[in-house]
Scaffold this motif. Structure first.
Motif, mmCIF file in Angstrom:
data_model
loop_
_atom_site.group_PDB
_atom_site.id
_atom_site.type_symbol
_atom_site.label_atom_id
_atom_site.label_comp_id
_atom_site.label_asym_id
_atom_site.label_seq_id
_atom_site.Cartn_x
_atom_site.Cartn_y
_atom_site.Cartn_z
ATOM 1 N N LEU A 157 -21.313 -4.807 -13.242
ATOM 2 C CA LEU A 157 -22.692 -4.397 -13.523
ATOM 3 C C LEU A 157 -23.437 -4.057 -12.242
ATOM 4 O O LEU A 157 -24.267 -3.145 -12.206
ATOM 5 C CB LEU A 157 -23.430 -5.511 -14.278
ATOM 6 N N GLY A 158 -23.121 -4.792 -11.176
ATOM 7 C CA GLY A 158 -23.769 -4.527 -9.885
ATOM 8 C C GLY A 158 -23.468 -3.120 -9.385
ATOM 9 O O GLY A 158 -24.341 -2.458 -8.804
ATOM 10 N N ILE A 159 -22.242 -2.648 -9.621
ATOM 11 C CA ILE A 159 -21.894 -1.282 -9.221
ATOM 12 C C ILE A 159 -22.724 -0.280 -10.006
ATOM 13 O O ILE A 159 -23.219 0.712 -9.463
ATOM 14 C CB ILE A 159 -20.388 -1.038 -9.434
ATOM 15 N N TYR A 182 -16.739 -11.502 -12.396
ATOM 16 C CA TYR A 182 -16.172 -10.153 -12.417
ATOM 17 C C TYR A 182 -17.106 -9.202 -13.170
ATOM 18 O O TYR A 182 -17.364 -8.072 -12.725
ATOM 19 C CB TYR A 182 -14.796 -10.200 -13.072
ATOM 20 N N THR A 189 -15.992 1.641 -10.231
ATOM 21 C CA THR A 189 -15.506 0.435 -10.930
ATOM 22 C C THR A 189 -14.018 0.593 -11.248
ATOM 23 O O THR A 189 -13.242 -0.358 -11.111
ATOM 24 C CB THR A 189 -16.288 0.190 -12.235
ATOM 25 N N VAL A 238 -25.718 -0.762 -11.297
ATOM 26 C CA VAL A 238 -27.100 -0.810 -10.789
ATOM 27 C C VAL A 238 -27.206 -0.053 -9.467
ATOM 28 O O VAL A 238 -28.160 0.705 -9.241
ATOM 29 C CB VAL A 238 -27.556 -2.279 -10.602
ATOM 30 N N PHE A 239 -26.221 -0.231 -8.593
ATOM 31 C CA PHE A 239 -26.239 0.439 -7.289
ATOM 32 C C PHE A 239 -26.310 1.959 -7.456
ATOM 33 O O PHE A 239 -27.140 2.634 -6.825
ATOM 34 C CB PHE A 239 -24.989 0.052 -6.496
ATOM 35 N N ALA A 242 -20.421 5.555 -10.931
ATOM 36 C CA ALA A 242 -20.220 4.129 -11.210
ATOM 37 C C ALA A 242 -18.894 3.905 -11.913
ATOM 38 O O ALA A 242 -18.153 2.958 -11.604
ATOM 39 C CB ALA A 242 -21.368 3.600 -12.067
ATOM 40 N N TYR A 257 -22.965 -0.628 -17.205
ATOM 41 C CA TYR A 257 -22.769 0.105 -15.944
ATOM 42 C C TYR A 257 -22.498 1.583 -16.174
ATOM 43 O O TYR A 257 -22.823 2.417 -15.327
ATOM 44 C CB TYR A 257 -21.693 -0.553 -15.069
ATOM 45 N N ARG A 259 -29.259 4.617 -6.619
ATOM 46 C CA ARG A 259 -28.905 5.641 -5.645
ATOM 47 C C ARG A 259 -29.084 7.055 -6.197
ATOM 48 O O ARG A 259 -29.369 7.997 -5.443
ATOM 49 C CB ARG A 259 -27.453 5.449 -5.210
ATOM 50 N N VAL A 300 -20.303 -9.524 -13.570
ATOM 51 C CA VAL A 300 -21.505 -9.323 -12.747
ATOM 52 C C VAL A 300 -21.243 -8.273 -11.665
ATOM 53 O O VAL A 300 -22.090 -7.417 -11.381
ATOM 54 C CB VAL A 300 -21.955 -10.661 -12.116
ATOM 55 N N PHE A 301 -20.070 -8.324 -11.065
ATOM 56 C CA PHE A 301 -19.713 -7.353 -10.026
ATOM 57 C C PHE A 301 -19.689 -5.939 -10.590
ATOM 58 O O PHE A 301 -20.193 -4.987 -9.975
ATOM 59 C CB PHE A 301 -18.346 -7.721 -9.439
#
Length: 479
Positions: free
Chosen positions: A17-19, A12, A186, A21-22, A182, A174, A26, A14-15
Motif C-alpha cells: 500500500l505504501g508503494i 507486507y 510492486t 501511496v508514493f 505502482a 495500491y 508523485r 502495508v509495504f
C-alpha cells in the motif's frame, strides 16, 4: 508461529500500500498515459520482473508443485510450454510491438493499438476487445483473489472469504492510487520475493535436510516425462497464450527504449526459466521430504513451515501472496485502461478530460474487484487452476494471432483483425463447452481458428491503404 506469520503478512500488505501511496502523491497532475502506461519510462529490471510476476500467479507456487508432487515429471509439459512461449514473446513480439504501438498514434492499450494500426475510425474493434477484457479479466482476477483466501485459510485458519475481502482491498488500494507505475514496482518486489522463496526452500532442504529425504517415497516412473499426447500438446499449447496476454505484453510497450527492452528480455526470460525449474524441483523435493499429503497444493507451505522459524517462513510464504497479488493488480489495471480508453471516452465522453478518464478507470478497478470477489467466494466457481486456464485460453486465442499478424504481415486489414479476434474467442469457448472431453486444451483450436479467420478475411476484403502500409513500414524501423 501463525501469529508471527500473520504479522509478517500484514507488514507486507502495508509495504504494498505504501508503494501505491508514493506513486499517487508523485503522479499528481499526471494524465491518462502516466496512469495506464507509466509514460513509457519503465527500466529493464522493473519491466522484466513486473512482466514475469504479473504472469506467474499463485499457480507457480501451489499448482505446478502440487501436480509434480503427485504425478512426477509427466506434469512438466505446461512449464515447458510456458518457458518456450515466454521466450518467444520477448524475442519475436516485444521489439516490434513497442515500436508499432508508438507509430500507431502512441497507443497506450492493446485495443487502441489494434484500431490505430489500421488507421480506422470505427470503434468496433476497441469495443469487442474491451468486452473480452472485462469478462475474461474478471474471471482471471477471481482466481488470484481465491488463492489469497486459500493461503490465509491454510496457514492461519482464517476464514477464506474474509481473507479474500481483505486481500482485494489491499490490491485495489495500491492499483487505484498509483496506477501502472505502482503496479510495476510492486510486481518488481513481488518478483524478487517469488524468486528468492523458490530458490531458498528446495535448495535448503537438499543441502541441510538431505538426511531426511526418502527417495523411496517417489513412485515408479516418477521421473519419466512420457504421458498422453493430449497432455503434451496441451501443455506446450499454454505457451501460445503469451502472444495475446494484454497485462503481460503491455509491459513491452512501457519500456523506455529498445536498448532497455533487450536487457529486459534477458532478465525476463532468465527469471521465468529459473522460476519454473525451481517450482518443479519443489514438487520433487517435497515428495521425498514430506511423503504423502492429503492436499498436495500445500507442499510449498508445509515445507517452508517445517524447516524455517516463523519470521522466515512468514516472509517466504508472502511469496504466494506476491504471486497472487502481482497477477491481480495487472489484470485490474488492464481492465480499467480498456474500459476508460476504449469504451468510456470514444463512446460516451469523447471530450473527457484526463482527470475524468483517471476516475473512470479507478471506478472500473473497484467494480471488477467486487465482481471478482463474488466469483471467488462462490464454492461452485471451480479451482484456482481452472479459472486461470479458462481466462488464459480466451486471451491467447482471441488476441495472439491478430497481434502477431499485425506485426509481421502487411496484408492484414481491419476486417481481418476483427474476424480473427471474434473467431479466436468463440473457437476457444466453443471447444471448452463442446469438446473438452477430448483432453486437448481449448487454446490450440482457438488460436488456429483465429489465425485462419484473420488471414482468409483479410485476403477476401480490400487491401490496406497506402497510409496503413506506410505506418507498417514505420513500425518496422528501429528506434
Amino acid at each position: 508461529m501463525a501469529y508471527t506469520e500473520m504479522v509478517v503478512f500484514l507488514l507486507y500488505f502495508v509495504f504494498m500500500l505504501g508503494i501505491g501511496v508514493f506513486f499517487f502523491l508523485r503522479s499528481k497532475g499526471g494524465g491518462e498515459k502516466a496512469y495506464f502506461l507509466g509514460n513509457r519510462q519503465m527500466g529493464a529490471w522493473v519491466g522484466a520482473l513486473s512482466a514475469g510476476a504479473s504472469d506467474m500467479s499463485a499457480w507457480v507456487l501451489m499448482g505446478l508443485p502440487a501436480s509434480v508432487f503427485v504425478a512426477g515429471l509427466g506434469k512438466v509439459w505446461i512449464g515447458v510450454g510456458l518457458a518456450l512461449g515466454y521466450a518467444a514473446s520477448w524475442l519475436l513480439e516485444a521489439p516490434r510491438l513497442r515500436r508499432f504501438s508508438i507509430a500507431a498514434g502512441d497507443s497506450i492499450t492493446i485495443p487502441q493499438y489494434l484500431t490505430n494500426r489500421f488507421l480506422s475510425r470505427s470503434k468496433a474493434l476497441q469495443l469487442l476487445c474491451a468486452v473480452i477484457f472485462l469478462v475474461a479479466y474478471t474471471v482471471y482476477t477471481a482466481s488470484s483473489i481465491k488463492a489469497c483466501g486459500t493461503l490465509f485459510h491454510t496457514v492461519m485458519g482464517v476464514d477464506a472469504q474474509a481473507a479474500m475481502y481483505f486481500a482485494a482491498v489491499v490490491i485495489v488500494g495500491y492499483t487505484f492510487m498509483g496506477g501502472f507505475s505502482a503496479v510495476c514496482w510492486t510486481d518488481f518486489f513481488q518478483g524478487l520475493l517469488m524468486l528468492g522463496a523458490l530458490l531458498i526452500a528446495p535448495i535448503f532442504v537438499l543441502t541441510v535436510f538431505s538426511g531426511e529425504l526418502n527417495p523411496a517415497a517417489l513412485p515408479q516412473g516418477y521421473f519419466s516425462m512420457n504421458t498422453s499426447w493430449q497432455e503434451i500438446v496441451s501443455g506446450l499449447g499454454w505457451g501460445l497464450g503469451y502472444f495475446g496476454m494484454p497485462h503481460i505484453i503491455i509491459r513491452f510497450m512501457s519500456l523506455r527504449s529498445d536498448r532497455e527492452l533487450k536487457k529486459s528480455s534477458v532478465i525476463g526470460i532468465s527469471w521465468t526459466v529459473i522460476i519454473l525449474l525451481m517450482s518443479v524441483l519443489t514438487g520433487v523435493v517435497g515428495r521425498m521430504f514430506l511423503g504423502e499429503l492429503e492436499d498436495s497444493s500445500t507442499v510449498f507451505i508445509l515445507m517452508v513451515r517445517k524447516i524455517f522459524p516463523a519470521v522466515i517462513s512468514g516472509i517466504l510464504l508472502s511469496a504466494i501472496l506476491a504471486a497472487a497479488m502481482s497477477t491481480a493488480d495487472s489484470q485490474l489495471l488492464a481492465s480499467a485502461s480498456a474500459f476508460a480508453s476504449d469504451v468510456y471516452k470514444p463512446v460516451f465522453r469523447q471530450k473527457a478530460s484526463d482527470r475524468e478518464m483517471l476516475w473512470a478507470g479507478r471506478i472500473v478497478v473497484v467494480v471488477i474487484a467486487l465482481v471478482a470477489v463474488a466469483i471467488a467466494a462462490n464454492p461452485a466457481s471451480g479451482t484456482v487452476m481452472a479459472l486461470v486456464e479458462n481466462a488464459w485460453g480466451v486471451f491467447g486465442a482471441a488476441f495472439g494471432p491478430v497481434i502477431m499478424l499485425s506485426l509481421y504481415w502487411k496484408r492484414l486489414n481491419f476486417a481481418g483483425a476483427l474476424a480473427g479476434i471474434t473467431a479466436g474467442a468463440l473457437g476457444d469457448i466453443g471447444w471448452l463447452v463442446f469438446f473438452k472431453s477430448t483432453g486437448v486444451y481449448e487454446i490450440i483450436p482457438g488460436v488456429l481458428l483465429g489465425l485462419l479467420a484473420a488471414i482468409l478475411v483479410s485476403l477476401a476484403t480490400k487491401a490496406p491503404s497506402q497510409e496503413v502500409l506506410k505506418l507498417y513500414r514505420q513500425g518496422k524501423k528501429a528506434q
